[in-house]
Scaffold this motif. Structure first.
Motif, PDB file in Angstrom:
ATOM      1  N   VAL A 182     -14.315  83.524 163.405  1.00 38.87           N
ATOM      2  CA  VAL A 182     -13.403  83.325 162.278  1.00 38.87           C
ATOM      3  C   VAL A 182     -13.090  84.672 161.641  1.00 38.87           C
ATOM      4  O   VAL A 182     -13.780  85.663 161.862  1.00 38.87           O
ATOM      5  CB  VAL A 182     -14.016  82.382 161.224  1.00 38.87           C
ATOM      6  N   GLU A 183     -12.041  84.686 160.840  1.00 40.11           N
ATOM      7  CA  GLU A 183     -11.686  85.903 160.112  1.00 40.11           C
ATOM      8  C   GLU A 183     -11.155  85.531 158.739  1.00 40.11           C
ATOM      9  O   GLU A 183     -10.410  84.565 158.582  1.00 40.11           O
ATOM     10  CB  GLU A 183     -10.627  86.706 160.872  1.00 40.11           C
ATOM     11  N   ALA A 184     -11.565  86.296 157.741  1.00 37.46           N
ATOM     12  CA  ALA A 184     -11.081  86.098 156.369  1.00 37.46           C
ATOM     13  C   ALA A 184     -10.043  87.171 156.074  1.00 37.46           C
ATOM     14  O   ALA A 184     -10.359  88.353 156.055  1.00 37.46           O
ATOM     15  CB  ALA A 184     -12.243  86.188 155.380  1.00 37.46           C
ATOM     16  N   GLU A 185      -8.797  86.754 155.870  1.00 39.79           N
ATOM     17  CA  GLU A 185      -7.724  87.716 155.615  1.00 39.79           C
ATOM     18  C   GLU A 185      -7.646  88.076 154.133  1.00 39.79           C
ATOM     19  O   GLU A 185      -7.677  87.206 153.265  1.00 39.79           O
ATOM     20  CB  GLU A 185      -6.354  87.159 156.038  1.00 39.79           C
ATOM     21  N   MET A 186      -7.551  89.350 153.868  1.00 40.00           N
ATOM     22  CA  MET A 186      -7.298  89.830 152.516  1.00 40.00           C
ATOM     23  C   MET A 186      -6.091  90.763 152.585  1.00 40.00           C
ATOM     24  O   MET A 186      -6.172  91.873 153.109  1.00 40.00           O
ATOM     25  CB  MET A 186      -8.510  90.583 151.958  1.00 40.00           C
ATOM     26  N   TRP A 187      -4.962  90.284 152.081  1.00 38.57           N
ATOM     27  CA  TRP A 187      -3.729  91.059 152.155  1.00 38.57           C
ATOM     28  C   TRP A 187      -3.608  91.933 150.907  1.00 38.57           C
ATOM     29  O   TRP A 187      -3.393  91.459 149.803  1.00 38.57           O
ATOM     30  CB  TRP A 187      -2.527  90.130 152.308  1.00 38.57           C
ATOM     31  N   GLY A 188      -3.744  93.243 151.122  1.00 39.81           N
ATOM     32  CA  GLY A 188      -3.815  94.187 150.016  1.00 39.81           C
ATOM     33  C   GLY A 188      -2.594  94.229 149.123  1.00 39.81           C
ATOM     34  O   GLY A 188      -2.693  94.548 147.937  1.00 39.81           O
ATOM     35  N   GLU A 189      -1.413  93.888 149.674  1.00 36.35           N
ATOM     36  CA  GLU A 189      -0.201  93.981 148.853  1.00 36.35           C
ATOM     37  C   GLU A 189      -0.160  92.935 147.742  1.00 36.35           C
ATOM     38  O   GLU A 189       0.646  93.026 146.816  1.00 36.35           O
ATOM     39  CB  GLU A 189       1.056  93.850 149.721  1.00 36.35           C
ATOM     40  N   VAL A 190      -1.036  91.929 147.834  1.00 34.83           N
ATOM     41  CA  VAL A 190      -1.068  90.875 146.819  1.00 34.83           C
ATOM     42  C   VAL A 190      -1.788  91.357 145.553  1.00 34.83           C
ATOM     43  O   VAL A 190      -1.477  90.917 144.451  1.00 34.83           O
ATOM     44  CB  VAL A 190      -1.774  89.622 147.380  1.00 34.83           C
ATOM     45  N   PHE A 191      -2.715  92.288 145.721  1.00 36.76           N
ATOM     46  CA  PHE A 191      -3.555  92.703 144.598  1.00 36.76           C
ATOM     47  C   PHE A 191      -3.014  93.942 143.907  1.00 36.76           C
ATOM     48  O   PHE A 191      -2.495  94.847 144.536  1.00 36.76           O
ATOM     49  CB  PHE A 191      -4.979  92.984 145.090  1.00 36.76           C
ATOM     50  N   GLN A 192      -3.177  93.954 142.595  1.00 37.70           N
ATOM     51  CA  GLN A 192      -2.768  95.110 141.810  1.00 37.70           C
ATOM     52  C   GLN A 192      -3.975  95.940 141.353  1.00 37.70           C
ATOM     53  O   GLN A 192      -3.817  96.978 140.729  1.00 37.70           O
ATOM     54  CB  GLN A 192      -1.971  94.684 140.570  1.00 37.70           C
TER      55      GLN A 192
END
Length: 273
Positions: A182-192
């Protein structure tokens, strides 16, 4: 820990989202250019895996392009979707020649897809992937509705993530062995901010880890929540700005309030249906 390097031309765009302008696959210069780009990636990164994307590709330009339509007819392809698969297979073969494994998003999964490809499931039906696994392909499980770290807790509460089963009981052993993990995605462009990123990642990533390691029959959400109490002290020690267990698994009314929340804790991005 594994490292997967992702080649994404979306990163070069100033506006986030899906764009109709894609590479012309009927242009004879396109594939040599992309192979040159991949050569650079291969030289820069030692990882055996390279993610080449393939998700959310609008077919509008290919449908209207005389060169692409000519290529579809010349190669006896059924439609624009199969044009993308043929292109993907060529990239997969190119990477294989350089001792690299290609990963693509599950939209490209098809019986015609080169079985050396690793497909990554993030949305839609899992049935095409089952067929692909039976042919010998491999996959990574990462459904956006359950595993995407950048989703607000009122949309995907901790309990939902914890109870998700990447390999349901009863799945044929031959197929389950083709699921790499499995992989947990964290999309950096969402965070400020780093604070907001940590708020979404902790304790959610611990629940995702449990879905990967704990058999369904041994999972107990109550016990998991008690176990997290130990980690809260550890995160405090390291200064991690985690979500409280109350925030991470909100009540029914807290979920409703979350949709109207502004400021910190408000999230614009929602997973696709």
């Amino acid at each position: 820990t594994t490292e997967i390097y992702t080649l994404s031309l979306h990163d070069a765009l100033p506006i986030w989202g899906v764009h109709k302008d894609v590479f012309c696959l009927g242009n004879p210069d396109t594939i040599p250019f992309l192979k040159d780009v991949l050569k650079e990636v291969i030289e820069l990164f030692p990882s055996p895996w390279i993610h080449i994307g393939g998700d959310e590709v609008p077919k509008d330009r290919w449908k209207a392009c005389p060169k692409c339509q000519k290529k579809i007819k010349a190669e006896n392809l059924a439609d624009e979707h199969h044009l993308q698969i043929a292109f993907t297979n060529e990239m997969v073969d190119f990477l294989a020649q350089h001792h690299k494994l290609a990963i693509v998003w599950n939209e490209v999964t098809d019986a015609r897809l080169d079985t050396r490809t690793i497909t990554q499931f993030w949305k839609g039906s899992f049935e095409p992937i089952v067929g692909f696994l039976k042919l010998g392909g491999k996959t990574i499980i990462s459904p956006s509705r359950d595993y995407y770290v950048d989703i607000a807790y009122h949309i995907t509460p901790l309990s939902r993530t914890y109870h998700f089963e990447p390999i349901s009981e009863g799945t044929h052993d031959a197929i389950s062995k083709q699921i790499l993990g499995v992989e947990a995605e964290m999309w950096g462009e969402v965070f400020q901010s780093e604070e907001k990123m940590e708020f979404c990642a902790f304790p959610r990533t611990f629940a995702i880890a449990d879905t990967a390691w704990a058999p369904q029959r041994k999972k107990n959400f109550g016990e998991f929540m008690l176990t997290l109490q130990f980690y809260l002290a550890l995160w405090n020690r390291f200064g991690i700005k985690y979500a409280s267990l109350k925030d991470a698994d909100p009540s029914k009314w807290a979920k409703i309030r979350g949709f109207f929340k502004k400021g910190f804790g408000a999230y614009l991005w929602k997973p696709p249906k």
